[in-house]
Scaffold this motif. Structure first.
Motif, PDB file in Angstrom:
ATOM      1  N   LEU A   8       0.816  -1.286  -0.024  1.00 15.59           N
ATOM      2  CA  LEU A   8       0.174  -0.202   0.041  1.00 15.59           C
ATOM      3  C   LEU A   8       0.841   1.295   0.014  1.00 15.59           C
ATOM      4  CD1 LEU A   8      -2.894   0.957   0.246  1.00 15.59           C
ATOM      5  CD2 LEU A   8      -2.699   0.991   2.545  1.00 15.59           C
ATOM      6  N   GLY A   9       1.988   1.325   0.837  1.00  9.59           N
ATOM      7  CA  GLY A   9       2.971   2.440   0.767  1.00  9.59           C
ATOM      8  C   GLY A   9       3.593   2.574  -0.570  1.00  9.59           C
ATOM      9  N   LEU A  10       3.929   1.371  -1.139  1.00 13.98           N
ATOM     10  CA  LEU A  10       4.574   1.590  -2.535  1.00 13.98           C
ATOM     11  C   LEU A  10       3.618   2.089  -3.573  1.00 13.98           C
ATOM     12  CD1 LEU A  10       6.702  -1.584  -2.491  1.00 13.98           C
ATOM     13  CD2 LEU A  10       7.479   0.714  -2.441  1.00 13.98           C
ATOM     14  N   LEU A  11       2.262   1.645  -3.387  1.00 14.63           N
ATOM     15  CA  LEU A  11       1.268   2.224  -4.526  1.00 14.63           C
ATOM     16  C   LEU A  11       0.857   3.568  -4.228  1.00 14.63           C
ATOM     17  CD1 LEU A  11      -1.065   1.699  -6.753  1.00 14.63           C
ATOM     18  CD2 LEU A  11      -2.466   1.162  -4.642  1.00 14.63           C
ATOM     19  N   ALA A  12       1.037   4.135  -2.950  1.00 12.62           N
ATOM     20  CA  ALA A  12       0.750   5.719  -2.747  1.00 12.62           C
ATOM     21  C   ALA A  12       2.081   6.310  -3.201  1.00 12.62           C
ATOM     22  CB  ALA A  12       0.602   5.702  -1.082  1.00 12.62           C
ATOM     23  N   THR A  13       2.969   5.798  -3.028  1.00 13.09           N
ATOM     24  CA  THR A  13       4.391   6.773  -3.494  1.00 13.09           C
ATOM     25  C   THR A  13       4.308   6.681  -5.016  1.00 13.09           C
ATOM     26  OG1 THR A  13       5.487   5.688  -1.526  1.00 13.09           O
ATOM     27  CG2 THR A  13       6.864   6.400  -3.491  1.00 13.09           C
ATOM     28  N   ALA A  14       3.933   5.478  -5.672  1.00  9.14           N
ATOM     29  CA  ALA A  14       3.949   5.537  -7.407  1.00  9.14           C
ATOM     30  C   ALA A  14       2.919   6.507  -7.720  1.00  9.14           C
ATOM     31  CB  ALA A  14       3.547   4.166  -7.628  1.00  9.14           C
ATOM     32  N   LEU A  15       1.664   6.421  -7.229  1.00 12.17           N
ATOM     33  CA  LEU A  15       0.783   7.845  -7.460  1.00 12.17           C
ATOM     34  C   LEU A  15       1.146   8.994  -7.146  1.00 12.17           C
ATOM     35  CD1 LEU A  15      -2.607   5.874  -6.485  1.00 12.17           C
ATOM     36  CD2 LEU A  15      -2.139   6.517  -8.605  1.00 12.17           C
ATOM     37  N   TYR A  16       1.529   9.181  -6.158  1.00 14.14           N
ATOM     38  CA  TYR A  16       2.266  10.592  -5.697  1.00 14.14           C
ATOM     39  C   TYR A  16       3.306  10.937  -6.613  1.00 14.14           C
ATOM     40  CZ  TYR A  16       3.363  14.626  -2.888  1.00 14.14           C
ATOM     41  OH  TYR A  16       3.392  15.798  -2.053  1.00 14.14           O
ATOM     42  N   LEU A  17       4.173  10.114  -7.405  1.00 12.54           N
ATOM     43  CA  LEU A  17       5.353  10.449  -8.112  1.00 12.54           C
ATOM     44  C   LEU A  17       4.646  10.771  -9.481  1.00 12.54           C
ATOM     45  CD1 LEU A  17       8.223   7.757  -7.117  1.00 12.54           C
ATOM     46  CD2 LEU A  17       8.110  10.660  -6.906  1.00 12.54           C
ATOM     47  N   VAL A  18       3.695  10.117  -9.817  1.00  7.87           N
ATOM     48  CA  VAL A  18       3.056  10.421 -11.204  1.00  7.87           C
ATOM     49  C   VAL A  18       2.529  11.881 -11.120  1.00  7.87           C
ATOM     50  CG1 VAL A  18       0.945   9.888 -12.216  1.00  7.87           C
ATOM     51  CG2 VAL A  18       2.286   8.103 -11.538  1.00  7.87           C
ATOM     52  N   ASN A  19       2.228  12.564 -10.048  1.00  9.05           N
ATOM     53  CA  ASN A  19       1.890  14.003 -10.074  1.00  9.05           C
ATOM     54  C   ASN A  19       3.268  14.697 -10.285  1.00  9.05           C
ATOM     55  OD1 ASN A  19       0.048  16.416  -9.648  1.00  9.05           O
ATOM     56  ND2 ASN A  19       1.028  16.546  -7.530  1.00  9.05           N
ATOM     57  N   GLN A  20       4.409  14.438 -10.353  1.00 12.72           N
ATOM     58  CA  GLN A  20       5.371  15.141 -10.668  1.00 12.72           C
ATOM     59  C   GLN A  20       5.544  15.603 -11.933  1.00 12.72           C
ATOM     60  OE1 GLN A  20       7.188  16.401  -7.850  1.00 12.72           O
ATOM     61  NE2 GLN A  20       5.513  15.154  -6.622  1.00 12.72           N
ATOM     62  N   GLY A  21       4.459  15.192 -12.679  1.00 10.40           N
ATOM     63  CA  GLY A  21       4.656  15.578 -14.076  1.00 10.40           C
ATOM     64  C   GLY A  21       4.066  16.985 -14.275  1.00 10.40           C
ATOM     65  N   ASP A  22       3.478  17.539 -12.923  1.00 10.86           N
ATOM     66  CA  ASP A  22       3.255  18.933 -13.051  1.00 10.86           C
ATOM     67  C   ASP A  22       4.302  20.102 -13.208  1.00 10.86           C
ATOM     68  OD1 ASP A  22       0.505  18.899 -12.948  1.00 10.86           O
ATOM     69  OD2 ASP A  22       0.164  18.947 -10.737  1.00 10.86           O
ATOM     70  N   ILE A  23       5.309  19.397 -12.395  1.00 15.09           N
ATOM     71  CA  ILE A  23       6.651  20.243 -12.213  1.00 15.09           C
ATOM     72  C   ILE A  23       7.597  20.113 -13.502  1.00 15.09           C
ATOM     73  CG2 ILE A  23       8.775  20.360 -11.142  1.00 15.09           C
ATOM     74  CD1 ILE A  23       7.293  19.366  -8.620  1.00 15.09           C
TER      75      ILE A  23
END
Length: 69
Positions: A8-23
């Motif tokens: 679950l922690g790895l999934l949350a991290t992966a989803l959060y890293l997807v958002n780095q596309g904004d930067i």
């Protein structure tokens, strides 16, 4: 800890890293951005932290820890 907590922690991290596309989209034109990734990643990470905290509070202490002979 159960294995699903780690996943679950790895999934949350992966989803959060997807958002780095904004930067990256500010520097690289045409870089794909998924706006919902940041929201989902943040909520899932917060849920993961709560679950981890509850599991840590509920776990049994190991035999012999904190006892004197």
């Amino acid at each position: 800890m159960p294995a699903w907590v780690g996943w679950l922690g790895l999934l949350a991290t992966a989803l959060y890293l997807v958002n780095q596309g904004d930067i990256l989209s500010t520097a690289v034109s045409g870089f794909p951005v998924w706006d919902l990734g940041g929201l989902l990643g943040s909520y899932l990470w917060a849920i993961w932290l709560l679950v981890l905290g509850v599991l840590l509070l509920l776990r049994r202490p190991a035999v012999g820890v904190g006892t004197e002979r």
